[in-house]
Design an enzyme around this catalytic site. Structure first.
Site, PDB file in Angstrom:
ATOM      1  N   GLY A  27       8.757  -2.984  16.208  1.00 53.23           N
ATOM      2  CA  GLY A  27       8.617  -1.745  15.459  1.00 53.23           C
ATOM      3  C   GLY A  27       9.515  -1.628  14.246  1.00 53.23           C
ATOM      4  N   LYS A  31      10.800  -7.306   7.882  1.00 52.77           N
ATOM      5  CA  LYS A  31      10.229  -8.527   8.437  1.00 52.77           C
ATOM      6  C   LYS A  31      10.531  -9.722   7.547  1.00 52.77           C
ATOM      7  CE  LYS A  31       6.453  -6.302  10.845  1.00 52.77           C
ATOM      8  NZ  LYS A  31       6.669  -4.890  10.543  1.00 52.77           N
ATOM      9  N   ASP A  99      19.302   1.367  12.692  1.00 53.64           N
ATOM     10  CA  ASP A  99      18.573   0.786  11.558  1.00 53.64           C
ATOM     11  C   ASP A  99      18.842  -0.704  11.445  1.00 53.64           C
ATOM     12  OD1 ASP A  99      17.232   2.891  10.639  1.00 53.64           O
ATOM     13  OD2 ASP A  99      18.424   3.244   8.851  1.00 53.64           O
ATOM     14  N   HIS A 141      22.129  -2.829   0.480  1.00 51.42           N
ATOM     15  CA  HIS A 141      22.785  -1.671   1.115  1.00 51.42           C
ATOM     16  C   HIS A 141      24.073  -2.036   1.842  1.00 51.42           C
ATOM     17  CE1 HIS A 141      19.572   0.987   0.124  1.00 51.42           C
ATOM     18  NE2 HIS A 141      18.682   0.367   0.872  1.00 51.42           N
ATOM     19  N   GLY A 149      21.003   0.265   6.198  1.00 49.08           N
ATOM     20  CA  GLY A 149      19.644   0.082   5.695  1.00 49.08           C
ATOM     21  C   GLY A 149      19.088  -1.316   5.822  1.00 49.08           C
ATOM     22  N   ASP A 264       9.531  -2.463  -2.228  1.00 49.28           N
ATOM     23  CA  ASP A 264       9.108  -1.214  -1.590  1.00 49.28           C
ATOM     24  C   ASP A 264       8.810  -0.141  -2.623  1.00 49.28           C
ATOM     25  OD1 ASP A 264      11.741  -1.165  -2.246  1.00 49.28           O
ATOM     26  OD2 ASP A 264      12.489  -0.629  -0.263  1.00 49.28           O
ATOM     27  N   ARG A 270       5.055   0.785   3.267  1.00 47.22           N
ATOM     28  CA  ARG A 270       5.197   1.505   4.535  1.00 47.22           C
ATOM     29  C   ARG A 270       6.315   2.546   4.475  1.00 47.22           C
ATOM     30  NH1 ARG A 270       6.426  -1.541  10.274  1.00 47.22           N
ATOM     31  NH2 ARG A 270       7.197   0.272  11.388  1.00 47.22           N
ATOM     32  N   TYR A 303       8.035  -3.305   2.665  1.00 41.81           N
ATOM     33  CA  TYR A 303       7.698  -3.176   4.076  1.00 41.81           C
ATOM     34  C   TYR A 303       6.198  -3.206   4.350  1.00 41.81           C
ATOM     35  CZ  TYR A 303      12.532  -2.203   3.653  1.00 41.81           C
ATOM     36  OH  TYR A 303      13.854  -2.345   3.320  1.00 41.81           O
TER      37      TYR A 303
END
Lengths: 499, 769
Positions: A27, A31, A99, A141, A149, A264, A270, A303
């Site tokens: 989840g 990735k 996270d 981050h 992050g 992103d 996402r 993402y």
């Protein structure tokens, strides 16, 4: 545009075949597999063969603690999913758990990502590449002693520290949708690194990146933040990115650029809420590339992984000045790109909440801040190749100034590295002569000769079995830019020192 | 069309009550319910009118934001009459510190954990309800708000919202149009909002449970703990420039500086694939799996073959002849670059003959692939567990690699199709047509002509006399009217164009003086609304959590539970003996267990069943009761049944008293702990002897009641030993009636080790039939 006599940009690309197999957990949106997807697209688009492809050594503990605290790195090195129970307190302290989960091979993953970026920076420092790419990096981050992050070790900071050894001023540009807080924080108080971030601001991770955050101490006005709202499209993005970056380049005059290409900010991400396509995102790469400064391109967020792979493939092509077909080539993960199997993506019809008025006002404010920056002395904003040569000549000049000084074996190795590196592994046999394939382009002889005369020490090494006039790498590079001013080589070196 | 299309992420107006202004929400999720309706999970924004005036006063009087020049470190304390709020107000500016997500340790250090907390019960009495014109401060307003007139500022304040991290669920049909909410930026001027309809801004985050306002801002920290160490001086001197990296710091895998053309490479890659095809033909394990030549060629064309071929080319020094030899190496390590394997993380298993490169997709046998699919069905993508329980002989990274390749197969597509059907309920956008029904506050019949008519009194907002429609506004006895435009504006902005004493009349029911600060969200819709837990709100912003709030289980349906998130209310269903008797005595047509079980929503005629039972002979009832109880019927009950009829007539009727509860066994769980059916309240209605039994049982299950919520049952060794002594029949009996006073149970109970995790009985519901 500046002249590139060798005709094409030399790209060093860093990748490790293992990176796709690190898994953050069920989840989790981050990735690492997307990097492998990019790699496979590059291979099948035929871009792979146009680059120097490297597998970096993992960064060592010592290298990573150049920025990160020893305690934090020690913790990362020791923590495993099966011993998490013993580290409850430290996990909380270093923000590891939610996270930033503990996963198998966490530290190796950090080592690969950081190792790639550091090696890429060194490659640029040595002038062995014009652009270095590490899609495994860009984890902006991570803090000195804290994960954040999805980022554990900040490869960007490490690579910038490496670049700072050779460059007085390094520019960091961040087009991830999230604020590049880790990098900004690391260089918040220095005027040698300017951090520029374009990001969504307002009820959004990590919550920093306000227009008013401009840096502190010596670094005041050296942090540039462009807060954006939902739904920005290609057109609006270009309208702000180009003028702001032009102003930044003009006032800061960096000699190297690090670009974090977080994907992103693309439409349909996402976690993101921007509306950019590959074209708008890639335009940032195109624009910064025009300055012909050593450019380090790094990955970052992203993402919706099929779009990440698309984006970074496209941007690799942009770096290579190569057009690639919109039709995606077949590859192991072809099915991921359905239903259209095209490279380019289309924006959605979401509303752009960034009104022209808002963007203009922010831009005006940023310009005001940039005007506060004292102009960098001695270095004009010149067309580009100057810089590359200047530093090359530094080495040469150094040799001239102190001819009796013995250079270390390591240093001399470094000087010939350019020639020999392609053949490491071939032991004993020196086949550097095939170097002639490297640049069949005309070599301007006077400059070359000049350089050769000035580098007598290298001759015994270079002179052996050459099929054409011995061309030392650095000399060749120097020769590449035929339009360099023929001023004495020592002068620019002093200039650098004066900076 | 597009304007009626609402998608996730849109800011919208919601109409909760026809007489109150719209509420501003952001759509986080759109879900289709089983009934076909669409529910929107929304993030709440609060208007000024929804927040306590005392709290607003403090927020408004914050010093205006400093220009960036003075911003660093400078902090001016606001001067308010109240010393306490002064400190609190100062804390607001530092709110970024405590609210920032970046530094956890810092959060603990911050002076006040709940800045600007105002005890409403006291402050509201002390201070008269603040009217906007009393508020002097310009904090929270766009730059330049101090230069606009009072009336404009009044309108500007209506555009100010407060973000809350509270999520609620509303029916999508209550959406009444789109709006835009943005974080206020200091470069913006009042015109940025006043000139645009439906544009709102916010700068503070409101926590409805703690009644606090905080700045939503992270912070970049300064100090040696945070910054990289950089020499401010010059570049490293040349002799220092040696890299710290040990050589070799990288391995070259491929380079473009060779004499081969693109076509040469392409041709070589074809040869590599051809060799791969041949090698698969020779390899027995491959040839079994690859039934056709076509598939073999496809397998030999996978990226691992190409990557490996490129690596061999590099190791052959871009000599095609040499590279070709590497593709078909002799059985000797001398003649093959094993280093090439590192590029592809592929293992050359054997040398001699055509080289065989296989990725995980091919390495796995059909049996392993089946195991994997079974495992992923069971564990999801928890590859650690999958490896441990299903494929311990595989490396974790091999499983991950296989997983990503498996995703490209048809079998994955099929399994995804099932998932996609499940996910269908989650919508990306929803079409809501314009709402045309006349508002109940409309005075007189609708006026379709649009011709302006004179109202009974001028508009309270703009003082016009003429409007196509008039709306009743304000407390009913005041007979106040709004023109059509001002009504719409009032609904959207929550205020009139001018300051008006009844501006918040809707919140107090129109009777008393307007008061602010009550928790205004009425649950008019009957849909359960969730609230993020106060304890979690401060941590709720995570890199992906902020967008997925609710998905990660942070959202709790029902009443907030101070002990932490709870998935559902625990309940204990207890069927009384009389009900069981009544069920048995009922005819098939009255009560058919199978039919009811199949159609749980079909109503059961509980009353008829009861009557049927009552009409029977007590002896019959006793007989059945004995069947159920196995002869160990309490004497009291026997007496009651054989002698006293009324005992039977007072059969508990719990099921019939709860309307909408169709099934006999449907628990009454309305989520409200206060109205939880209390078994003791039922007891007095029963005749004495039965009541006694009930009381005895009451004690038993009240003991259980305390434990029904999230009970972790630990069977220790002695319990296990006792269990072993029980016969199967005894065991079953105990399992069926866990709270029955039973010899076995009493033997068991003392030794049972219970660990009640949350011994909070509030949410327990015990249902007595």
């Amino acid at each position: 545009m500046a002249v590139q006599t060798h005709g094409k940009t030399r790209i060093s690309y860093y990748y490790d075949g293992d990176v796709g197999n690190y898994y953050y957990g069920q989840g989790h949106p981050m990735k690492p597999h997307r990097i492998r997807m990019t790699h496979n697209l590059l291979l099948n688009y035929g871009l792979y063969r146009k680059m120097e492809v490297y597998r970096p050594q993992p960064a060592t503990f010592e290298e990573m603690t150049k920025y990160h605290s020893d305690e934090y790195m020690m913790f990362l090195r020791n923590i495993r999913p099966d011993n998490m129970g013993e580290y409850n307190k430290q996990m909380q302290r270093f923000n590891v758990g939610e996270d930033c989960p503990v996963f198998d091979g966490l530290f190796e993953f950090c080592q690969l990502s950081s190792g790639g970026s550091i090696a890429a920076a060194i490659k640029l420092n040595k002038k062995q590449a014009d652009i270095a790419i590490n899609w495994m990096g860009g984890l902006h981050h991570a803090k000195k002693s804290e994960a954040s992050g999805f980022c554990y070790s900040n490869d960007i900071v490490l690579s910038i520290l490496e670049l700072l050894k050779y460059h007085q001023r390094v520019l960091y540009v961040d087009i991830d949708i999230h604020h590049g807080d880790g990098v900004e924080e690391a260089f918040y108080t220095t005027d040698r690194v300017m951090t520029v971030s374009f990001h969504k601001y307002g009820e959004y991770f990590p919550g920093t990146g306000d227009l008013r955050d401009v840096g502190a101490g010596r670094g005041k006005n050296y942090a540039v933040n462009f807060p954006l709202r939902d739904g920005i499209d290609d057109e609006s993005y270009e309208q702000i990115f180009i003028p702001v970056m032009e102003k930044v380049m003009e006032s800061f005059q960096p000699s190297a650029i690090v670009l974090q290409c977080g994907a992103d900010s693309l439409t349909g991400d996402r976690l993101g809420c921007f509306n950019l396509t590959l074209k708008g995102h890639g335009k940032c790469v195109k624009f910064l590339k025009k300055y012909n400064l050593p450019l380090l391109m790094l990955g970052g967020g992203g993402y919706t992984i099929r779009n990440v792979a698309r984006c970074w493939t496209y941007e690799t092509a942009v770096a290579l000045d190569t057009e690639i077909a919109n039709e995606l080539p077949y590859n192991d993960y072809f099915e991921y790109y359905g239903p259209d199997f095209k490279l380019h993506i289309t924006p959605s019809n979401m509303t752009n909440q960034n009104t022209p008025d808002y963007l203009e006002k922010i831009q005006t404010r940023l310009f005001e801040n940039l005007r506060m920056i004292p102009h960098a002395p001695g270095v004009q904003m010149q067309p580009i190749p100057d810089d590359a040569i200047r530093n090359l000549n530094d080495d040469v000049a150094e040799d001239m100034i102190d001819p009796d000084k013995r250079i270390s074996i390591r240093d001399s190795d470094k000087m010939i590295e350019d020639d020999g590196e392609y053949y490491e592994g071939e032991e004993g046999e020196d086949r550097r002569n095939e170097e002639s394939h490297k640049r069949p382009a005309p070599v301007s002889p006077p400059t070359t000769d000049l350089d050769l005369v000035k580098k007598p020490k290298l001759e015994d090494k270079d002179g052996v079995d050459k099929t054409e006039p011995p061309v030392d790498a650095s000399a060749a590079s120097a020769a590449d830019s035929a339009d360099i001013p023929t001023e004495p080589e020592a002068a620019p070196a002093e200039k650098t020192a004066a900076d | 069309m597009a304007q009626n299309m609402y998608r996730v992420g849109d800011y919208v107006y919601f109409e909760i009550s026809s007489a109150a202004p719209f509420q501003v929400r952001r759509i986080e999720e759109l879900n289709k319910t089983s009934t076909g309706n669409v529910e929107a999970k929304v993030m709440c924004f609060y208007r000024r009118r929804d927040i306590s005036p005392a709290l607003l006063k403090i927020a408004d009087q914050l010093p205006p934001e400093k220009g960036e020049k003075e911003k660093e470190k400078e902090k001016e304390k606001p001067t308010t009459e109240n010393g306490g709020s002064e400190a609190a107000a100062a804390a607001v500016e530092e709110g970024g510190l405590s609210n920032g997500t970046t530094k956890r340790e810092e959060r603990d250090d911050s002076a006040s954990p709940t800045p600007m907390q105002v005890d409403e019960s006291t402050t509201e009495k002390e201070e008269p309800p603040a009217k906007p014109k009393d508020v002097d401060g310009n904090a929270g307003l766009p730059t330049g708000a101090d230069r606009i007139d009072v009336r404009e500022r009044h309108r500007l304040r209506q555009r100010e919202l407060f973000l809350s991290r509270q999520i609620e669920t509303l029916p999508a049909t209550h959406i009444r149009g789109k709006c835009v909410v943005t974080l206020l930026n200091e470069v913006e001027t009042p015109d940025s909002y006043l000139t645009r309809d439906d544009a709102f801004f916010y700068s503070l985050v409101y926590d409805p449970s703690a009644k606090t306002l905080l700045a939503d801002k992270g912070e970049i920290k300064v100090g040696s703990k945070y910054q990289a160490e950089i020499t401010q001086s010059d570049l490293l001197a040349d002799e220092q420039r040696t890299s710290d990296r040990p050589d070799p710091m990288e391995t070259l895998v491929f380079h473009p500086n060779h004499s081969l053309t693109d076509r040469d490479i392409d041709q070589f890659l074809i040869v590599a694939r051809a060799v791969g095809t041949f090698s698969r033909a020779l390899d027995t394990s491959s040839s079994v799996k690859l039934p056709s030549l076509h598939m073999t060629a496809a397998a030999a064309s996978r990226d691992v073959t190409l990557l490996h071929a490129m690596a061999l080319l590099h190791h052959a020094n871009y000599d095609l002849g040499q590279a070709m030899k590497y593709l078909v190496p002799p059985p000797s390590k001398q003649h093959y670059p094993l280093d090439a394997d590192k590029t592809t993380s592929h293992n050359t298993v054997s040398l001699g003959g055509p080289i065989l490169c296989r990725d995980q997709m091919e390495e796995w046998s059909a049996a392993e692939a089946n195991l994997f699919e079974e495992a992923i069905e069971k564990y999801g993508k928890d590859f650690n567990d999958i490896r441990q329980d299903f494929l311990p002989w595989k490396a974790l990274k091999d499983i991950v690699e296989y997983y990503y390749m498996w995703k490209t197969t048809d079998r994955y597509v099929q399994s995804k199709r099932v998932k996609a059907a499940e996910a269908e309920s989650r919508l990306k956008q929803v079409y809501i047509p314009n709402y045309n029904k006349p508002n109940p506050n409309l005075v007189g019949p609708p006026n379709p002509t649009g011709q302006p008519v004179k109202g009974t009194s001028p508009c309270e907002s703009c003082e016009t006399d003429m409007s196509p429609q008039w709306y009743a506004w304000g407390p009913a006895q005041m007979q106040m009217r709004l023109c059509a435009d001002c009504w719409t504006a009032w609904k959207k902005n929550g205020g009139l164009k001018r300051d008006h004493e009844w501006e918040t009349y809707d919140k107090t029911g129109g009777g008393s003086k307007p008061l602010g600060g009550t928790d205004f969200v009425q649950n008019a819709t009957g849909i359960t609304r969730g609230a993020t837990l106060p304890s979690q709100q401060s941590h709720s912003r995570s890199a992906f959590g902020s967008q997925q709030m609710g998905k990660s289980g942070r959202l709790v349906q029902g009443m907030p539970n101070p002990n932490g998130p709870k998935t559902r209310v625990a309940f204990f269903l207890h069927t009384t003996l009389m009900t069981r008797v009544a069920r048995r005595l009922a005819t098939r047509s009255l009560f058919n267990v199978r039919k009811s079980a199949r159609k749980p929503f079909l109503p059961i005629a509980a009353q008829a069943i009861k009557q049927n039972c009552q009409s029977r002979d007590p002896k019959e009832i006793l007989k059945v009761a004995k069947q159920i109880k196995g002869g160990r019927l309490p004497q009291g009950l026997i007496d009651a049944l054989s002698g006293v009829r009324p005992a039977v007539t007072s059969l508990p009727t719990a099921t019939t008293t709860s309307p909408g509860t169709a099934s006999l066994k449907r628990p009454v769980s309305n989520g409200d702990s206060k109205t939880t059916p209390q078994p003791p309240a039922k007891a007095p209605r029963q005749a004495a002897p039965v009541a006694m039994v009930a009381m005895a049982q009451q004690q038993m299950y009240s003991r259980w009641m305390a434990l029904t919520e999230d009970v972790l049952y630990l069977a220790n060794r002695s319990v296990k030993r006792i269990r072993r002594t029980l016969t199967n029949r005894q065991m079953r009996k105990v399992a069926r009636g866990p709270c029955k006073p039973n010899a076995v149970v009493t033997k068991l109970l003392p030794s049972v080790g219970f660990v009640a995790l949350a011994a909070n009985t509030n949410n327990n519901v015990v249902v007595v039939e």
